[in-house]
Design a protein around this motif. Structure first.
Motif, short mmCIF file in Angstrom:
data_model
loop_
_atom_site.label_atom_id
_atom_site.label_comp_id
_atom_site.label_asym_id
_atom_site.label_seq_id
_atom_site.Cartn_x
_atom_site.Cartn_y
_atom_site.Cartn_z
N UNK A 103 6.34 -1.36 -21.71
CA UNK A 103 7.16 -2.20 -22.57
C UNK A 103 8.57 -1.70 -22.73
N UNK A 104 8.94 -0.66 -21.97
CA UNK A 104 10.28 -0.12 -22.05
C UNK A 104 11.31 -1.05 -21.39
N UNK A 105 12.58 -0.83 -21.73
CA UNK A 105 13.65 -1.54 -21.06
C UNK A 105 13.88 -0.86 -19.72
N UNK A 106 13.16 -1.30 -18.73
CA UNK A 106 13.12 -0.62 -17.44
C UNK A 106 13.00 -1.65 -16.33
N UNK A 107 13.28 -1.25 -15.08
CA UNK A 107 13.11 -2.17 -13.96
C UNK A 107 11.67 -2.64 -13.83
N UNK A 108 11.48 -3.81 -13.31
CA UNK A 108 10.14 -4.34 -13.09
C UNK A 108 9.36 -3.44 -12.13
N UNK A 109 10.02 -2.98 -11.10
CA UNK A 109 9.35 -2.16 -10.08
C UNK A 109 10.33 -1.14 -9.53
N UNK A 110 9.81 -0.10 -8.93
CA UNK A 110 10.64 0.93 -8.33
C UNK A 110 10.21 1.17 -6.89
N UNK A 111 11.11 1.75 -6.12
CA UNK A 111 10.82 2.02 -4.72
C UNK A 111 9.63 2.94 -4.58
N UNK A 112 8.72 2.61 -3.65
CA UNK A 112 7.52 3.41 -3.43
C UNK A 112 7.53 4.09 -2.07
N UNK A 113 7.81 3.32 -1.00
CA UNK A 113 7.79 3.88 0.35
C UNK A 113 8.39 2.86 1.32
N UNK A 114 8.63 3.29 2.54
CA UNK A 114 9.04 2.38 3.62
C UNK A 114 7.80 1.96 4.39
N UNK A 115 7.82 0.76 4.92
CA UNK A 115 6.68 0.26 5.69
C UNK A 115 7.17 -0.37 6.99
N UNK A 116 6.45 -0.07 8.07
CA UNK A 116 6.76 -0.66 9.38
C UNK A 116 5.46 -1.21 9.96
N UNK A 117 5.48 -2.45 10.39
CA UNK A 117 4.31 -3.05 11.01
C UNK A 117 4.09 -2.52 12.41
N UNK A 118 2.83 -2.56 12.85
CA UNK A 118 2.49 -2.07 14.19
C UNK A 118 1.31 -2.87 14.73
N UNK A 119 1.19 -2.88 16.05
CA UNK A 119 0.07 -3.56 16.70
C UNK A 119 -0.40 -2.74 17.88
N UNK A 120 -1.66 -2.92 18.24
CA UNK A 120 -2.22 -2.24 19.41
C UNK A 120 -2.31 -3.21 20.57
N UNK A 121 -2.55 -2.68 21.75
CA UNK A 121 -2.69 -3.52 22.94
C UNK A 121 -3.90 -4.43 22.84
N UNK A 122 -4.86 -4.06 21.98
CA UNK A 122 -6.07 -4.88 21.83
C UNK A 122 -5.97 -5.87 20.67
#
Length: 267
Positions: A103-122
């Motif tokens: 309930x504080x006067x604070x941002x809704x959310x904060x940075x957590x991590x970077x994400x990169x999508x990936x796929x396999x040959x299958x």
């Protein structure tokens, strides 16, 4: 809400909000992102060691789908056959902020991590999670599926964040929190809600379950479900009241390669 199975490698962030607070107006935009750029994170995900880890992850995913143990050794041939490739740019992932929940006067959310999508040959899909700063980024986790990379790419001039306890994804833009997936629509409705209304909603869901509360001290990590928390859209009744802080936030982690059941609705 339906349960979902995820395979995770490395450090697994369990169903809890990520720590980190930058105080500012409660109706303002999210806090600034990490002190570094997406290009550096993507470069770390492309490193040979990261690509080897990703290839092994896809092999373990096959093992899991066959009902086998996922701690078996991976041969060079198995890893090479997966031929992993990254998909798209690195994305900043924001997560619901414990201070905002309190309930504080604070941002809704904060940075957590970077994400990169990936796929396999299958044809398998995964997301690489990275933490760090400057030019120093490291792979902290790999998880099956593409949500963590796909949803942040839909910012459209706003900021995308997740409420991980119920696997909901939202966009914060122009002072409103709107839904990006079905779970979020169940949470805030099709039209979304104001930031103040969303704060009242998540305060009701999680304020008594944050680190430092009796719930956390009892050792409980489950028990939160849509049946007990996800209701219809919350009406806007003006600014949320200031509430007492309940202690510092924190992340639940587990080392090693694991099969992680991410049950939507667990805390």
């Amino acid at each position: 809400m339906r349960g979902s199975m995820k395979i995770a490698a490395g450090a697994v962030i369990g169903g809890t909000v990520i720590a980190g607070t930058v105080l500012m107006g409660g109706s303002a935009a999210l806090a600034a992102g990490p002190p570094s750029d997406e290009a550096a994170a993507a470069k770390a995900a492309q490193a040979p060691a990261a690509q080897q880890r990703l290839a092994e992850f896809f092999v373990h995913l096959d093992q899991h789908q066959r009902g086998q143990l996922t701690n078996q050794a991976v041969t060079k041939a198995q890893a090479q056959a997966k031929a992993p490739r990254l998909q798209g740019a690195a994305q900043k992932v924001y997560s619901l902020n414990p201070a905002f929940v309190k309930g504080e006067s604070a941002p809704v959310a904060t940075f957590a991590y970077m994400a990169v999508g990936a796929a396999s040959a299958s044809g398998q899909h995964a997301t690489v999670w990275l933490t760090g700063s400057g030019a120093s980024w490291q792979v902290m986790n790999i998880i099956s599926g593409s949500d963590e990379a796909a949803y942040p790419a839909r910012a459209d001039g706003g900021t995308v964040f997740t409420e991980p306890q119920i696997h909901a994804w939202y966009r914060l833009k122009d002072g409103r929190v709107t839904a990006l997936n079905d779970t979020a629509r169940t949470s805030v409705g099709k039209a979304g809600v104001t930031v103040a209304a969303y704060q009242r909603l998540v305060h009701g869901r999680y304020a008594d379950k944050l680190p430092g509360t009796a719930y956390q001290r009892s050792g409980k990590l489950g028990g939160y479900s849509p049946a007990t928390g996800v209701r219809g859209p919350v009406p806007d009744r003006g600014p949320a009241p200031a509430l007492l802080a309940l202690g510092a936030g924190g992340a639940v982690t587990a080392a090693g390669i694991a099969v992680a059941r991410r049950r939507r609705g667990s805390y």
